[in-house]
Design an enzyme around this catalytic site. Structure first.
Site, PDB file in Angstrom:
ATOM      1  CB  CYS A 119      -0.891  -0.028   1.244  1.00 40.49           C
ATOM      2  SG  CYS A 119      -1.991   1.385   1.402  1.00 40.49           S
ATOM      3  CG  HIS A 162      -5.809  -2.433  -1.343  1.00 38.49           C
ATOM      4  ND1 HIS A 162      -4.773  -3.079  -0.710  1.00 38.49           N
ATOM      5  CD2 HIS A 162      -5.517  -1.106  -1.238  1.00 38.49           C
ATOM      6  CE1 HIS A 162      -3.910  -2.190  -0.249  1.00 38.49           C
ATOM      7  NE2 HIS A 162      -4.333  -0.977  -0.563  1.00 38.49           N
ATOM      8  CD  GLU A 163      -6.962   1.589  -3.804  1.00 40.69           C
ATOM      9  OE1 GLU A 163      -7.124   2.626  -3.127  1.00 40.69           O
ATOM     10  OE2 GLU A 163      -5.866   1.016  -3.899  1.00 40.69           O
ATOM     11  CG  HIS A 166      -7.377   2.685   1.458  1.00 37.79           C
ATOM     12  ND1 HIS A 166      -6.531   2.870   2.523  1.00 37.79           N
ATOM     13  CD2 HIS A 166      -6.640   2.080   0.490  1.00 37.79           C
ATOM     14  CE1 HIS A 166      -5.331   2.394   2.227  1.00 37.79           C
ATOM     15  NE2 HIS A 166      -5.372   1.917   1.003  1.00 37.79           N
TER      16      HIS A 166
END
Length: 191
Positions: A119, A162-163, A166
Site C-alpha cells: 500500500c 483494497h481501495e 480504505h
C-alpha cells in the site's frame, strides 16, 4: 499531481475513519483531487517518469490516502496485469474514479496475492496473505453521478476491495492472520 510526501502514511487518523459519501454534482475540489490521484497512478506506472518524480508504483489511490475523508478512489489496472487481457488493444483493464462504491455481491471462494499486498500509505512491509473474495459485484457512481455496476474476479477484484477498504478505515494488513501470516487454506486461490 500528488507526490509521495503528500500521500498520508499509516498512523494518520484519516486512514482509520469511515469516509463520508460524495455529493453530486462533484465539487471543484473533488474533481481536482480525482484528477491528481489518476495522474499519480499514470505517472507511477511509467518507469522513467516514476524515477524522475520518486513515486512508488500504484494501481489504486483512495481519497483518504491524500487526506480527503470522502468515498472515492482512482483505479488504474493495466491489461498486462490481468490474465487473458495481455494482448488487448486498450492499455487498461480499468481506468477511472469510483464514487460511493458498494460491494453488492461477493463469492464464498477466496483469493490472495501469492506475494502479499502492499500500500502506498504503508511504508513498513507487512508480510502475509490477505484473503479477499475471488468474485465481487461493485455498484458505484461515475464522475457524472450515474450509477455503474461491475462484475470482477481475480486481480481486479482484489484491487477494488483494497481501495474500498480504505473508504471504511481498513488497511490491508488488518486481514492478515497475525498468528500464521502465510497459512494456506483449501478454499483460497493464490494468484
Amino acid at each position: 499531481m500528488y507526490r509521495m510526501d503528500q500521500v498520508v502514511r499509516d498512523g494518520d487518523p484519516v486512514l482509520r475513519k469511515q469516509a463520508e459519501k460524495v455529493a453530486f454534482p462533484l465539487s471543484d475540489e473533488d474533481q481536482q483531487v480525482s484528477k491528481d490521484m489518476m495522474e499519480y497512478l499514470i505517472i507511477s506506472q511509467d518507469e522513467k517518469a516514476n524515477e524522475k518524480y520518486g513515486l512508488r508504483p500504484g494501481v489504486g489511490l483512495a481519497a483518504p490516502q491524500v487526506g480527503v475523508s470522502k468515498q472515492y478512489a482512482s483505479i488504474l489496472i493495466p491489461n498486462a496485469d490481468v490474465d487473458g487481457q495481455e494482448d488487448q488493444d486498450e492499455p487498461y483493464y480499468f481506468k477511472g474514479t469510483i464514487y460511493n462504491p458498494v460491494i453488492t455481491r461477493q463469492s464464498v471462494k477466496q483469493q490472495a496475492l501469492a506475494g502479499g499486498e502492499g500500500c502506498l500509505s504503508v511504508d513498513a512491509d507487512q508480510p502475509g496473505f490477505v484473503e479477499r473474495s475471488y468474485r465481487i459485484t461493485v455498484r458505484y457512481q461515475d464522475e457524472t453521478g450515474a450509477e455503474q455496476e461491475l462484475k470482477l474476479q481475480g486481480y481486479p477484484a482484489d484491487v477494488f476491495q483494497h481501495e474500498i477498504d480504505h473508504l471504511h478505515g481498513t488497511l490491508y494488513y488488518d486481514h492478515i492472520n497475525e498468528a500464521n501470516p502465510w497459512e494456506e487454506h483449501d478454499r483460497t486461490r493464490y494468484i
